[in-house]
Scaffold this active site. Sequence first.
Site, PDB file in Angstrom:
ATOM      1  N   ARG A 193       0.843  -1.194   0.000  1.00 40.63           N
ATOM      2  CA  ARG A 193       0.000   0.000   0.000  1.00 40.63           C
ATOM      3  C   ARG A 193       0.883   1.251   0.000  1.00 40.63           C
ATOM      4  O   ARG A 193       2.094   1.168   0.141  1.00 40.63           O
ATOM      5  CB  ARG A 193      -0.943   0.006   1.210  1.00 40.63           C
ATOM      6  CG  ARG A 193      -0.230  -0.212   2.525  1.00 40.63           C
ATOM      7  CD  ARG A 193      -0.894   0.491   3.659  1.00 40.63           C
ATOM      8  NE  ARG A 193      -0.935   1.930   3.490  1.00 40.63           N
ATOM      9  CZ  ARG A 193       0.101   2.721   3.727  1.00 40.63           C
ATOM     10  NH1 ARG A 193       1.272   2.222   4.129  1.00 40.63           N
ATOM     11  NH2 ARG A 193      -0.008   4.028   3.548  1.00 40.63           N
ATOM     12  N   ASN A 216      -7.512  11.468  -0.854  1.00 39.93           N
ATOM     13  CA  ASN A 216      -6.660  10.829   0.150  1.00 39.93           C
ATOM     14  C   ASN A 216      -7.531   9.853   0.925  1.00 39.93           C
ATOM     15  O   ASN A 216      -8.740   9.743   0.690  1.00 39.93           O
ATOM     16  CB  ASN A 216      -6.027  11.882   1.066  1.00 39.93           C
ATOM     17  CG  ASN A 216      -4.889  11.314   1.900  1.00 39.93           C
ATOM     18  OD1 ASN A 216      -4.012  10.630   1.370  1.00 39.93           O
ATOM     19  ND2 ASN A 216      -4.885  11.586   3.182  1.00 39.93           N
ATOM     20  N   LYS A 217      -6.915   9.150   1.852  1.00 41.53           N
ATOM     21  CA  LYS A 217      -7.654   8.154   2.621  1.00 41.53           C
ATOM     22  C   LYS A 217      -8.916   8.754   3.232  1.00 41.53           C
ATOM     23  O   LYS A 217      -8.930   9.889   3.687  1.00 41.53           O
ATOM     24  CB  LYS A 217      -6.757   7.592   3.719  1.00 41.53           C
ATOM     25  CG  LYS A 217      -7.244   6.274   4.280  1.00 41.53           C
ATOM     26  CD  LYS A 217      -7.285   5.196   3.209  1.00 41.53           C
ATOM     27  CE  LYS A 217      -5.916   4.898   2.635  1.00 41.53           C
ATOM     28  NZ  LYS A 217      -5.930   3.931   1.541  1.00 41.53           N
ATOM     29  N   ASP A 235      -3.323  10.759  -2.797  1.00 40.13           N
ATOM     30  CA  ASP A 235      -3.269   9.720  -3.824  1.00 40.13           C
ATOM     31  C   ASP A 235      -3.458  10.285  -5.223  1.00 40.13           C
ATOM     32  O   ASP A 235      -3.052   9.674  -6.188  1.00 40.13           O
ATOM     33  CB  ASP A 235      -4.335   8.656  -3.546  1.00 40.13           C
ATOM     34  CG  ASP A 235      -3.964   7.773  -2.375  1.00 40.13           C
ATOM     35  OD1 ASP A 235      -3.497   6.647  -2.610  1.00 40.13           O
ATOM     36  OD2 ASP A 235      -4.111   8.213  -1.211  1.00 40.13           O
ATOM     37  N   GLN A 252      -4.967   2.047   9.394  1.00 44.04           N
ATOM     38  CA  GLN A 252      -3.578   2.169   8.947  1.00 44.04           C
ATOM     39  C   GLN A 252      -2.780   3.182   9.758  1.00 44.04           C
ATOM     40  O   GLN A 252      -1.561   3.073   9.867  1.00 44.04           O
ATOM     41  CB  GLN A 252      -3.543   2.519   7.457  1.00 44.04           C
ATOM     42  CG  GLN A 252      -4.058   1.372   6.597  1.00 44.04           C
ATOM     43  CD  GLN A 252      -4.074   1.725   5.132  1.00 44.04           C
ATOM     44  OE1 GLN A 252      -3.088   2.175   4.576  1.00 44.04           O
ATOM     45  NE2 GLN A 252      -5.199   1.521   4.483  1.00 44.04           N
ATOM     46  N   ALA A 301       0.493   5.077  -2.247  1.00 43.19           N
ATOM     47  CA  ALA A 301       0.420   5.355  -3.691  1.00 43.19           C
ATOM     48  C   ALA A 301       1.768   5.223  -4.401  1.00 43.19           C
ATOM     49  O   ALA A 301       1.861   4.563  -5.446  1.00 43.19           O
ATOM     50  CB  ALA A 301      -0.182   6.744  -3.919  1.00 43.19           C
ATOM     51  N   ARG A 353      -5.974  -0.411  -8.830  1.00 44.52           N
ATOM     52  CA  ARG A 353      -6.239   0.703  -7.919  1.00 44.52           C
ATOM     53  C   ARG A 353      -6.533   1.958  -8.743  1.00 44.52           C
ATOM     54  O   ARG A 353      -5.609   2.657  -9.159  1.00 44.52           O
ATOM     55  CB  ARG A 353      -5.036   0.945  -6.998  1.00 44.52           C
ATOM     56  CG  ARG A 353      -4.843  -0.089  -5.930  1.00 44.52           C
ATOM     57  CD  ARG A 353      -5.948  -0.077  -4.884  1.00 44.52           C
ATOM     58  NE  ARG A 353      -6.004   1.169  -4.150  1.00 44.52           N
ATOM     59  CZ  ARG A 353      -5.297   1.411  -3.039  1.00 44.52           C
ATOM     60  NH1 ARG A 353      -4.470   0.521  -2.565  1.00 44.52           N
ATOM     61  NH2 ARG A 353      -5.431   2.555  -2.418  1.00 44.52           N
TER      62      ARG A 353
END
Length: 342
Positions: free
Chosen positions: A50, A236-237, A226, A185, A52, A86
């Site tokens: 994981r 982003n997350k 990302d 995460q 990017a 992805r």
Amino acid sequence: MPPLLQSRSLRVYADNLEYLDQTRLPQAEQWQRCDTPDAWQSAVKNLAIRGAPLIGLSAAFVLAQTAARHPNGDWQSVSDRLRATRPTAVNLMYCLDAMEACFEQGVAALAERAAELFAEDRALCQRMAERGADLLQSGDRVLTHCNTGALATAGVGTAIGALAIAKQRGVALHVYVDETRPLLQGGRLTAWEMADLDIPYQLIADSMAASLMAAGKVDKVMVGADRICANGDFANKVGTYMLAVAAHYHNVPFYVVAPYTTVDPACASGSDIPIEQRDAAEIRGASGAFGDVVWAPENAPVWNPAFDVTPATLVTAWVLDTGIFDAAAIARGEHCQGRGER
């Protein structure tokens, strides 16, 4: 035999890769072999590989090694399969575009290009991290989201890279670590990296960030990205947007730290970014080195996007390897200059 190239979470050999399984951290550091596109896709979908930049780099090596094993194979179809794994993170597209440009030059050129991409990311990390560290001063209490350190890149990292460089300079920081879904995460990986870097930190649930800001306990927010659009919107997350809203309301500077390879000038705004939906089981419970835990009804309906989009209007500055850009510079497109030309 030692690896040809190595980062904190990737080892590159002549005919295969090994990756540090990030689903096993922090309880165990386990390295797994990856020597086929199928194995890579499984590892990426499971978030064992994981970040990017790391996703893009590892895909480049998988493509090069697959081509070496099958010199007369359909390299384009392999690249297309990797690309579809992805859809949100643009670094994957950047790396595969670079590899496809070498197809006519043969197998050796592919291996060389993948190694160049690895070295480039390491250099980009150092430059952006130094710029990010310039924004930090002793006593700062910094809140970060997801994981953006050496685990996610070939180098020192993006947002966490800035914290690491500041630490090396003797800047005393305190870091608040959002636990961060999916798969926690931040709680599992960023907390582990903070301890490894010897940076004082506290782990918080994502829903606690706004109350910390209201209490005046957060001086800056630093996150990764990302994909950054031409207008400065970024993905982003999931949870980053909520964090940016809270920071804007409480007048807390909000910084995005990312390499120029994360900028996508062909993507006009955040509404054009594809957002990956993940397995509903990640919301109904949790799975990891500790086993499986389920806390929701078995068939509870779930909405589980892996990312959200933060509007450019909520960002104080974008910290890239190429410079620090404010909203006016973003509007002029300065952050897009040089993208894809290096």
